[in-house]
Scaffold this active site. Sequence first.
Site, PDB file in Angstrom:
ATOM      1  N   SER A  85       0.934  -1.229   0.139  1.00  8.14           N
ATOM      2  CA  SER A  85      -0.045  -0.179   0.082  1.00  8.14           C
ATOM      3  C   SER A  85       0.896   1.353   0.046  1.00  8.14           C
ATOM      4  CB  SER A  85      -1.073  -0.015   1.137  1.00  8.14           C
ATOM      5  OG  SER A  85      -1.256   1.163   1.631  1.00  8.14           O
TER       6      SER A  85
ATOM      7  N   ALA B 146      -0.120  10.750   8.086  1.00  4.31           N
ATOM      8  CA  ALA B 146       0.951  10.247   9.153  1.00  4.31           C
ATOM      9  C   ALA B 146       0.637   8.510   9.004  1.00  4.31           C
ATOM     10  CB  ALA B 146       0.794  10.822  10.443  1.00  4.31           C
ATOM     11  N   GLY B 147      -0.730   8.283   8.818  1.00  8.45           N
ATOM     12  CA  GLY B 147      -1.063   6.812   8.741  1.00  8.45           C
ATOM     13  C   GLY B 147      -0.387   6.245   7.660  1.00  8.45           C
ATOM     14  N   CYS B 148      -0.250   4.671   7.883  1.00  6.85           N
ATOM     15  CA  CYS B 148       0.262   3.897   6.787  1.00  6.85           C
ATOM     16  C   CYS B 148      -0.977   3.669   5.828  1.00  6.85           C
ATOM     17  CB  CYS B 148       0.784   2.816   7.404  1.00  6.85           C
ATOM     18  SG  CYS B 148       2.461   3.026   7.795  1.00  6.85           S
ATOM     19  N   ILE B 149      -2.137   3.370   6.287  1.00 10.57           N
ATOM     20  CA  ILE B 149      -3.165   2.968   5.486  1.00 10.57           C
ATOM     21  C   ILE B 149      -4.320   4.209   5.290  1.00 10.57           C
ATOM     22  CG2 ILE B 149      -5.116   1.203   5.327  1.00 10.57           C
ATOM     23  CD1 ILE B 149      -2.377   0.212   4.445  1.00 10.57           C
TER      24      ILE B 149
END
Lengths: 170, 105
Positions: free
Chosen positions: A43, B102-105
Amino acid sequence: MTTDETVAAVVPDFGDDDADRKIAFVCSKGSLDMAYPALVMASGALEQGIETHIFFTFWGMDMINKKTMGNLHFSPVGNPATHMPAALAPLPGMQAMATRQMKKSLEELEIPDVPSFLEHLSDMGCHLWACKMSVDMFNLEEDDMTPLLDGVLNVSDFMEIIDGAQTMLV
Amino acid sequence: MPVTVIADKEVHIDEEGFLTEFDEWDRDLAIALASNIGIDELTEEHWQVIDFLRSDYQEQGETATLRRVSTVGGIPTKSLFMLFPKKPARKMSYVSGLQKPAGCI
């Protein structure tokens, strides 16, 4: 130099010109904790505009098998990273509890389950491939696997497709 | 943070060029920022993404990820890749005057 110094306008370099970057993940494990690393990294790669391929093989087939993909497990057995006394890990119910706990932690972070994650990756343009040998080995039909797959490939064909890619085996 | 002038407005930016002050952004600035990165026209669909990102930021205190824009904002991920090609997460944040997610997903 003060922190409020006036500077010329800076435009972020989004690297649109390095279009050649390619990455491939080989997913060979079917446990919950081994499914997520490749999915999360894929992702991130797609978000960076990198051409991304995932090849599912051996136990990794559980990630794309309709019967199992929504129901992967995590086992604390033989995993010292759980910091659980080794004698407790194999007790009845422990795997179910550990799986429940991990799923809860993932949910709290709003991380999708494996089927939704694959959908998300596919929407981002990820290429998903099933390994021909594993398909034969587990007697799978096309209909047994997620329709998100780009196809079933033997290893030679996969190698051809990922020519020049950075490749990671999970 | 350094100050620069974009679309005749003084704004604070970080070393990459992302705006650092939420209130310094306005719609004219968005048009200039978009044009800086090769998006020549902000369509209705672009504004929908920008408006969601800004209002979500106000509620959450952080920039929404692509997945959040799709699941909470209702804008399909595929569209985000068409509206902000190649690196939608970064590009939509830049145009909206926000930091990268900042989040990965």
